[in-house]
Design an enzyme around this catalytic site. Sequence first.
Site, short mmCIF file in Angstrom:
data_model
loop_
_atom_site.label_atom_id
_atom_site.label_comp_id
_atom_site.label_asym_id
_atom_site.label_seq_id
_atom_site.Cartn_x
_atom_site.Cartn_y
_atom_site.Cartn_z
N THR A 176 0.94 -1.19 -0.13
CA THR A 176 0.04 -0.06 0.12
C THR A 176 0.87 1.27 0.00
OG1 THR A 176 -1.96 1.06 1.15
CG2 THR A 176 -0.27 0.13 2.61
N ASN A 177 0.29 2.52 0.25
CA ASN A 177 1.18 3.83 0.55
C ASN A 177 0.61 4.68 1.62
OD1 ASN A 177 -1.18 5.39 -0.27
ND2 ASN A 177 -0.80 4.09 -2.54
#
Length: 413
Positions: free
Chosen positions: A223-224
């Site tokens: 993810t980020n």
Amino acid sequence: MTEWFLCMDSENPSPEKRLEGKKILLGITGSIAAYKSVYLCRFLVKEGAEVRIIMTPSATQFVRPVTFATLSKNPVRISLAENDEWSDHVEWGLWSDAFLIAPLTANTLAKMATGMADNMLLATYLSCRSKIIVAPAMDLDMWHHPATCQNLETILSRGVMLIDVVDGELASGLQGPGRMAEPEDILEYTVKLFSNNKPLQGKSVLVTAGPTRESIDPVRYLTNHSSGKMGFALANALADAGASVQLVHGPVDEEFRLNSSIKKHPVVSAEEMLTACNYLYEKIDIAIFAAAVSDYKPEEFTMQKIKKEDGNTLVLRLKKNPDIAAELGKIKKNKLHIGFALETENEIENARKKLQTKKFDMVVLNSLADEGSGFGYDTNKVTFVEQNNILHLELKPKAEVAKDIVNYIVKKL
Ligand code: C5P
């Protein structure tokens, strides 16, 4: 007393009652600017609003509650329990169409930001479901203090609306920003809030927000750092402008206060986000791509948890995710598309490339190099990039950036 009333009435003649039927909770905290709220209360009543007053205990040192009780024709509430009886803060919060806190001191602001509830005003704030508007008042150094700035950003990111302080002479004798806005201006802001002038009424907008999550195995994912703050603020600003908003968002950690008209579509991965957007796309007029979509996902999802093996490296093969904005750009016709770009170098040039590759009409560019900008912050410093135009905006709360984007859309339409 009579003279004073005459003076106020003649200063603000109001032929039509622009707040007829509106229920306004007026919260007053302990600042010298509380005297201006006496006028504000009177103006609201004159415009036809039903006004109930809550004061913090320290506000009563500046203006007596009986003044407000007389003007609002309602009893004033101060404590959570009065005469051994519990005061129902929930009922007042639910009753109101708007909770206007004017003046708002640095102290009450800090308590609002942290969720404290040690008086009637704060307990009501925490259980209030209506629009909340604050008009701060404090000395200029308090106003500029990082703690105050952070607390303000926190409450604005949760949907509270701000009537900004004005520049001028302060109670301390210093000169600068910190004065509460004039009661006439607060009144006009409130009237505007309830006016039917909704520039995006009848428009349907798709907003993507937050990160996506790409599963590696049953326990891990890619993810980020996207918090979703910008996209959620945009959804609120669009709904406030009358648009019907479809918010497709990835997994976010924070519980955002969202306008109740917004339709939420929670998704997890980029593929799911694309499916939801494709499904909604036909019926929308405008699309804003604020999501930080993972560019890549694992080539394969491993059914069992990947075990640690000997050796220092593990090779994970990734494959490209669909580009949602680019996919929808292929079928956009005359819909308006706005994208976001977070760049670390050649910012304008890279943003302009996206105008073409993704068929954006405008790109909201932010740079990680700018302090207070980007992932997780409540503020953002952005530049609007069009093919032939560039507009640099100053650092401001994301809720305010969202309003700028809405204004851009209104002008564009
Ligand atoms: O190419 P880049 O990721 O920098 O582009 C950012 C813009 O494209 C944002 O508006 C983002 O929401 C959108 N985007 C998308 N799908 C992707 C990647 C980016 O919609 N897979």
